[in-house]
Design a protein around this motif. Sequence first.
Motif, PDB file in Angstrom:
ATOM      1  N   THR A 181     -14.773  -3.043   5.045  1.00 43.16           N
ATOM      2  CA  THR A 181     -15.966  -3.683   5.509  1.00 43.16           C
ATOM      3  C   THR A 181     -17.195  -2.875   5.166  1.00 43.16           C
ATOM      4  O   THR A 181     -17.133  -1.907   4.548  1.00 43.16           O
ATOM      5  N   GLN A 182     -18.325  -3.315   5.849  1.00 44.18           N
ATOM      6  CA  GLN A 182     -19.523  -2.834   5.665  1.00 44.18           C
ATOM      7  C   GLN A 182     -19.622  -1.295   6.086  1.00 44.18           C
ATOM      8  O   GLN A 182     -20.515  -0.545   5.716  1.00 44.18           O
ATOM      9  N   LEU A 183     -18.668  -0.838   7.003  1.00 41.83           N
ATOM     10  CA  LEU A 183     -18.829   0.325   7.684  1.00 41.83           C
ATOM     11  C   LEU A 183     -18.964   1.606   6.554  1.00 41.83           C
ATOM     12  O   LEU A 183     -19.217   2.367   6.888  1.00 41.83           O
ATOM     13  N   ILE A 184     -18.472   1.299   5.285  1.00 47.94           N
ATOM     14  CA  ILE A 184     -18.665   2.368   4.287  1.00 47.94           C
ATOM     15  C   ILE A 184     -19.937   2.401   3.751  1.00 47.94           C
ATOM     16  O   ILE A 184     -20.416   3.411   2.892  1.00 47.94           O
ATOM     17  N   GLU A 185     -20.721   1.553   4.095  1.00 49.67           N
ATOM     18  CA  GLU A 185     -22.109   1.410   3.169  1.00 49.67           C
ATOM     19  C   GLU A 185     -23.064   2.119   3.499  1.00 49.67           C
ATOM     20  O   GLU A 185     -23.893   2.765   2.565  1.00 49.67           O
ATOM     21  N   ALA A 186     -23.009   2.985   4.883  1.00 47.20           N
ATOM     22  CA  ALA A 186     -24.227   3.784   4.999  1.00 47.20           C
ATOM     23  C   ALA A 186     -23.718   4.977   5.618  1.00 47.20           C
ATOM     24  O   ALA A 186     -22.904   5.269   6.636  1.00 47.20           O
ATOM     25  N   GLY A 187     -24.267   6.272   5.019  1.00 47.44           N
ATOM     26  CA  GLY A 187     -23.522   7.529   5.589  1.00 47.44           C
ATOM     27  C   GLY A 187     -22.371   7.811   5.324  1.00 47.44           C
ATOM     28  O   GLY A 187     -22.120   9.302   5.638  1.00 47.44           O
ATOM     29  N   ILE A 188     -21.454   7.354   4.507  1.00 47.18           N
ATOM     30  CA  ILE A 188     -20.460   7.806   4.098  1.00 47.18           C
ATOM     31  C   ILE A 188     -20.105   8.013   2.643  1.00 47.18           C
ATOM     32  O   ILE A 188     -20.666   7.434   1.538  1.00 47.18           O
ATOM     33  N   ASN A 189     -20.114   9.478   2.431  1.00 48.68           N
ATOM     34  CA  ASN A 189     -20.422   9.993   1.122  1.00 48.68           C
ATOM     35  C   ASN A 189     -19.140   9.851   0.388  1.00 48.68           C
ATOM     36  O   ASN A 189     -18.189  10.774   0.309  1.00 48.68           O
ATOM     37  N   VAL A 190     -18.791   8.887  -0.391  1.00 46.72           N
ATOM     38  CA  VAL A 190     -17.880   8.638  -1.321  1.00 46.72           C
ATOM     39  C   VAL A 190     -18.473   8.319  -2.654  1.00 46.72           C
ATOM     40  O   VAL A 190     -19.586   7.792  -2.679  1.00 46.72           O
ATOM     41  N   ASP A 191     -17.883   8.505  -3.731  1.00 47.60           N
ATOM     42  CA  ASP A 191     -18.277   8.360  -5.164  1.00 47.60           C
ATOM     43  C   ASP A 191     -17.430   7.652  -6.107  1.00 47.60           C
ATOM     44  O   ASP A 191     -16.425   8.398  -6.437  1.00 47.60           O
ATOM     45  N   ASP A 227      -6.783  -9.585   4.275  1.00 52.52           N
ATOM     46  CA  ASP A 227      -6.168 -10.255   3.392  1.00 52.52           C
ATOM     47  C   ASP A 227      -6.276  -9.852   2.010  1.00 52.52           C
ATOM     48  O   ASP A 227      -5.306  -9.839   1.073  1.00 52.52           O
ATOM     49  N   LEU A 228      -7.354  -9.294   1.561  1.00 55.14           N
ATOM     50  CA  LEU A 228      -7.672  -8.811   0.047  1.00 55.14           C
ATOM     51  C   LEU A 228      -6.608  -7.552   0.098  1.00 55.14           C
ATOM     52  O   LEU A 228      -5.932  -7.305  -1.024  1.00 55.14           O
ATOM     53  N   TYR A 229      -6.588  -6.561   0.983  1.00 59.42           N
ATOM     54  CA  TYR A 229      -5.535  -5.658   0.933  1.00 59.42           C
ATOM     55  C   TYR A 229      -4.266  -5.973   0.631  1.00 59.42           C
ATOM     56  O   TYR A 229      -3.279  -5.526  -0.027  1.00 59.42           O
ATOM     57  N   THR A 230      -3.818  -6.943   1.484  1.00 57.28           N
ATOM     58  CA  THR A 230      -2.501  -7.363   1.458  1.00 57.28           C
ATOM     59  C   THR A 230      -2.175  -7.677   0.234  1.00 57.28           C
ATOM     60  O   THR A 230      -1.117  -7.608  -0.380  1.00 57.28           O
ATOM     61  N   LEU A 231      -3.145  -8.753  -0.486  1.00 55.57           N
ATOM     62  CA  LEU A 231      -2.784  -9.306  -2.151  1.00 55.57           C
ATOM     63  C   LEU A 231      -2.762  -8.149  -2.905  1.00 55.57           C
ATOM     64  O   LEU A 231      -2.034  -7.919  -3.865  1.00 55.57           O
ATOM     65  N   LEU A 232      -3.525  -6.935  -2.590  1.00 60.18           N
ATOM     66  CA  LEU A 232      -3.743  -5.593  -3.567  1.00 60.18           C
ATOM     67  C   LEU A 232      -2.261  -5.000  -3.377  1.00 60.18           C
ATOM     68  O   LEU A 232      -1.532  -4.345  -4.640  1.00 60.18           O
ATOM     69  N   GLY A 233      -1.671  -4.899  -2.350  1.00 58.96           N
ATOM     70  CA  GLY A 233      -0.134  -4.481  -2.345  1.00 58.96           C
ATOM     71  C   GLY A 233      -0.178  -2.890  -1.686  1.00 58.96           C
ATOM     72  O   GLY A 233      -1.137  -2.255  -1.902  1.00 58.96           O
ATOM     73  N   GLU A 234       0.973  -2.786  -0.867  1.00 62.01           N
ATOM     74  CA  GLU A 234       0.803  -1.275  -0.326  1.00 62.01           C
ATOM     75  C   GLU A 234       1.213  -0.407  -1.546  1.00 62.01           C
ATOM     76  O   GLU A 234       2.097  -0.453  -2.007  1.00 62.01           O
ATOM     77  N   ASP A 235       0.671   0.441  -1.698  1.00 67.50           N
ATOM     78  CA  ASP A 235       0.680   1.619  -2.624  1.00 67.50           C
ATOM     79  C   ASP A 235      -0.044   2.863  -1.959  1.00 67.50           C
ATOM     80  O   ASP A 235      -1.003   2.708  -1.264  1.00 67.50           O
ATOM     81  N   GLU A 236       0.552   4.212  -2.551  1.00 63.76           N
ATOM     82  CA  GLU A 236      -0.031   5.318  -2.069  1.00 63.76           C
ATOM     83  C   GLU A 236      -1.725   5.354  -2.622  1.00 63.76           C
ATOM     84  O   GLU A 236      -2.393   6.128  -1.956  1.00 63.76           O
ATOM     85  N   ALA A 237      -2.096   4.629  -3.749  1.00 63.63           N
ATOM     86  CA  ALA A 237      -3.295   4.535  -4.094  1.00 63.63           C
ATOM     87  C   ALA A 237      -4.282   3.601  -3.493  1.00 63.63           C
ATOM     88  O   ALA A 237      -5.447   3.564  -3.829  1.00 63.63           O
ATOM     89  N   ASN A 238      -3.690   2.752  -2.606  1.00 63.60           N
ATOM     90  CA  ASN A 238      -4.538   1.643  -2.135  1.00 63.60           C
ATOM     91  C   ASN A 238      -4.805   1.928  -0.684  1.00 63.60           C
ATOM     92  O   ASN A 238      -3.834   2.362   0.216  1.00 63.60           O
ATOM     93  N   PHE A 239      -6.031   1.242  -0.395  1.00 65.93           N
ATOM     94  CA  PHE A 239      -6.572   1.966   0.977  1.00 65.93           C
ATOM     95  C   PHE A 239      -7.394   0.580   1.543  1.00 65.93           C
ATOM     96  O   PHE A 239      -8.024  -0.043   1.103  1.00 65.93           O
ATOM     97  N   HIS A 240      -7.151   0.621   3.032  1.00 57.36           N
ATOM     98  CA  HIS A 240      -7.972  -0.457   3.790  1.00 57.36           C
ATOM     99  C   HIS A 240      -8.890   0.321   4.973  1.00 57.36           C
ATOM    100  O   HIS A 240      -8.328   1.233   5.792  1.00 57.36           O
ATOM    101  N   LEU A 241      -9.978   0.021   4.937  1.00 59.08           N
ATOM    102  CA  LEU A 241     -11.039   0.663   6.139  1.00 59.08           C
ATOM    103  C   LEU A 241     -11.457  -0.763   6.732  1.00 59.08           C
ATOM    104  O   LEU A 241     -12.308  -1.463   6.135  1.00 59.08           O
ATOM    105  N   SER A 242     -11.394  -0.531   7.930  1.00 60.06           N
ATOM    106  CA  SER A 242     -12.394  -1.681   8.926  1.00 60.06           C
ATOM    107  C   SER A 242     -12.239  -1.114  10.466  1.00 60.06           C
ATOM    108  O   SER A 242     -11.438  -0.266  10.656  1.00 60.06           O
ATOM    109  N   THR A 243     -12.871  -1.649  11.126  1.00 65.18           N
ATOM    110  CA  THR A 243     -12.929  -1.259  12.587  1.00 65.18           C
ATOM    111  C   THR A 243     -11.690  -1.885  13.397  1.00 65.18           C
ATOM    112  O   THR A 243     -11.525  -1.684  14.480  1.00 65.18           O
TER     113      THR A 243
END
Length: 747
Positions: free
Chosen positions: A510-520, A465-481
Motif C-alpha cells: 500500500t502507500q505506506l512505502i511511498e514516503a521516507g522508506i529507502n528502497v531502490d 488480493d494481488l499478493y495472493t495471485l503472485l503466490g507465496e515464494d521467498e522472493a515475494n513480499f506484502h506490506l500493509s498496515t
Amino acid sequence: MSARLEHHLRYLFESVPELRPYAKLTAYLHDLGKYRDGFQEHRLGWNPHTQRPEAFPRRALEHSDAGAKFVQALLEMDRETASEVPFVIASHHGRLHDVDALLRRLQGTDLAEVETLMERAIAELPELEALLDEPLPDLPLDKTARAFLIRFLLSALVDADRLDTEAHGNPSKAELRNQHAAEQDEMRQLLERVRADQDEKAAEDGKDPQPINALRREMYASALGNAALPPGFFRLTMPTGGGKTLTSLAFALEHARQHGLRRVIYAVPFTTIIDQTAKVFREVLERCDFKVLEHHSNLEVKEPKEGEENQTTAPDLATENWDAPVIVTTTVRLFQETLFGTRTAQLRRLHNVSGSVIVLDEAQTLPANLLQPTLDALSFLVKYARCSVVLCTATQPALDERLGFPALKGIRELVPDAARYFNALKRVEYAFRIAEPTPWVELADELKKKEQVLCIVNTRQHASDLYTLLGEDEANFHLSTHLCPAHRQRELAVIKQRLGLGKPCRVVSTQLIEAGINVDFPTVYRALGPLEAIVQAAGRCNREGLLKDENDNPTLGQVIVFLPEDHRTPPGDYEVRTTLTQNELTGTDLHDPTVFTTYFREVYSRISQAPEVEVAGGRRPFQKAHAELYFAQVAKAYRMIEGETLPVIIRGYDPVRVTALLGTLRDSQNREERQRAWRALQQYTVNLQVYQAKGLEPFLGKVAELEERARWRKVEPPYLREWPASSRYHDKLGIVPEFNTDLLTSF
C-alpha cells in the motif's frame, strides 16, 4: 510561579508585551479557591483556624473557579472580550471548554465568597493588590489569534504549575529534568555534529565520486546559505533521494542558531516513517546524550491521574512538555492535539513550540479541507510566537498567496531553481496505462516475470488480493498496515537485503512505502492515485541513479502508472486528488516541479473549505466558531485522520515476546519498566477503525493480563483488544479475517 510562567511566555512577550500583566494575574489567582476552608482542610490537611496540620477525610473539591470568577467580574467579561484569564484559570486542572460552558460554570460561584477569598490572598500577597490597582492594557489580538493566545497562556500555566508541584514534592525528578534543560548554545553544538556527518560522507564520496552526491551537497549548501534570512515561512523543494531530511535539519539548526531560537520540531505525516526519521537524527545528533525526543504513539493509554505521574527518564520527562532540543513527532500530534486540542495534557507542551523552527515534512499530505485553520495556526506561531516554518517536500503543494493563502505572502525558497535539480536528478521514465483497466491476473503474471519490482496499490484489500495471485515464494513480499510494525520492519529488512544482494524481490504494498522508506527498485508499478503519490512512488525507483543497461551504461528506471481492475481508492481527499490526476495525467511531465501548481490549485478549489462546526445554535464556519471560542467543538471538527482507531494486539506474531511484555504490564511495580513495555508493545499492534472494531467485537478478545491488573487496581482497563487466537495471523498477509464478516475487506 510568576517567574516560571513569565519565562515560559518570553517569546510571546516580545510580540505582545501587553500580555505580561495578564500572565501575572493568572499566576497569582489560578489557585485562589485553595483559600477556602474546605479545600485547606480536606485537600491540604490544614486547619485554617488553628493554623496547624490536622487530619481530615480527603475528598475532591473545586478550586479553579474562584480566580476565574473574580477576573470575570473585574473585567466585566462578556462573550466578545476580556475572557483570556478566566478561561485559563478555570481550565488549568481539566479541559478547555467553550465560552458557553465557562459562563454557565461561573454562574454557580458566589462573587461575595470570592471577594472574601481575595482579602485573604491580598493579606498574604501585598504585591497582588498593587497589580490590581494597575489598569490592564487592551490586548492587540482578535479573531482566532485570541483563541491561540488563550491556549498558550493555559499551556504555560499548566506546565509552570506542575513543575512547581514537582520541585516541591519530587526534587529528584525535578533535578533530572534540570540536567537535561536546553543548553544556551545547543543549536550550534548540534549543527556541528550535522556538519561533521556531512564532511564524513563527502570524504567517502571522494573515494568513488558520484554525480548525485555532488548535487546533494549543492542543495545542502544552498539551504544553509539562506539560514540568515529573517524568521518566517520557507519552502524546501527537493527531488526524492536528494537528501531532504538532513538538509532541512541542518537549515533548521543553523537558522535557530542565528536567530536565538531554542529547538527544532520535525513533524511527519505517517507513524510508519517516524521511527526511521528519529533513528537518522539520533545517529547524527546524539553522543551518549539525550537530544532527540521521538513523540508519537500507535498505542495510546489513558493519562495517569494527576499526582500519579512518575516518569524517571529524560525522554519521559521531555514528553510531558516537549522540553528537548529536537522533537520528532507526527502532524496529528502537532496540530490536532497540541494546537487544536483541549486536554491539558496535550496543551501543556504548546508553550514550548514558541521559539522553534518547525519543519513540516511531506507538506503535500496536509489535509486540504483543514488548510485554512492549519495555516491560521502556523501564522500565529510565526507572527506572535517567534517561530519559523519550513514546508518540505519533493512535490510542493504550491501553498502561496496566489492560491488564496495570504498568510504565505513572501514565502522564501531555500533551494532556488528547483527545476534544474529535478532535471539533473532525473532517474526514471514514466509509462501511463490508464485508458483501460489492467486485470489483476494479468498484472500478477507481469510482475512474476520481473526479478526486482515494486507494485503500490491504493487499498489493503488490493494489496492482499494481488499478493495472493503472485503466490507465496521467498522472493515475494506484502506490506500493509494489516501487518504489525514489528512484522513490517522484519519484511523491510529482508527486502533491503535481497535488493542489495541482487536477489529476486517482488513487493506488493500500500502507500505506506511511498514516503521516507529507502528502497531502490529498477521497476515500480503504481496504481492510479493522487499525482503527488505517483511522484513519491517514483522515488523508490532507481533511487541512487546506479541502474545500468546490458552494456553497463547508465539507464533510467521504469515507473508504470496503471488503472487497476476494480479501481477504488480511500474516500474523501484522496479520491478527489485521484480523479483530478486521471483527468490531467496524459501529456504531463512529472519531472517538472511546476506541474503541481495547476494540480494543487484545482485540489484546493474543490476541497479547501474547512468543515463547519456544530454549536448549540446550529452550524457555523470553522474560523467563526474558533474566533468565538468554541474550543471543544472546534477540536471535534479538526480531525486530520478520519475516524478514531482501536489498537488490536497481535499476540500470534511473536507469542513469547508479546506475552512477556503483557506480563510486565500486569505485574511490574516499576513505572519506568511499564513505560518501556508499553512502547515495545506498540510494535505488535494493528489499528482498526472503531466501526470495524465494533463490528468485530464478538471475535476480538479482551487482553487477559490488562484486565487482571485493572481488577486488582480497581480501575478501568485500557481500551485495547486482542486479535483472536482462532483466526490466523498470516506470515505474509498479517491479520486475515476467517470469520463471517467483510469489515476488513474494503481499505
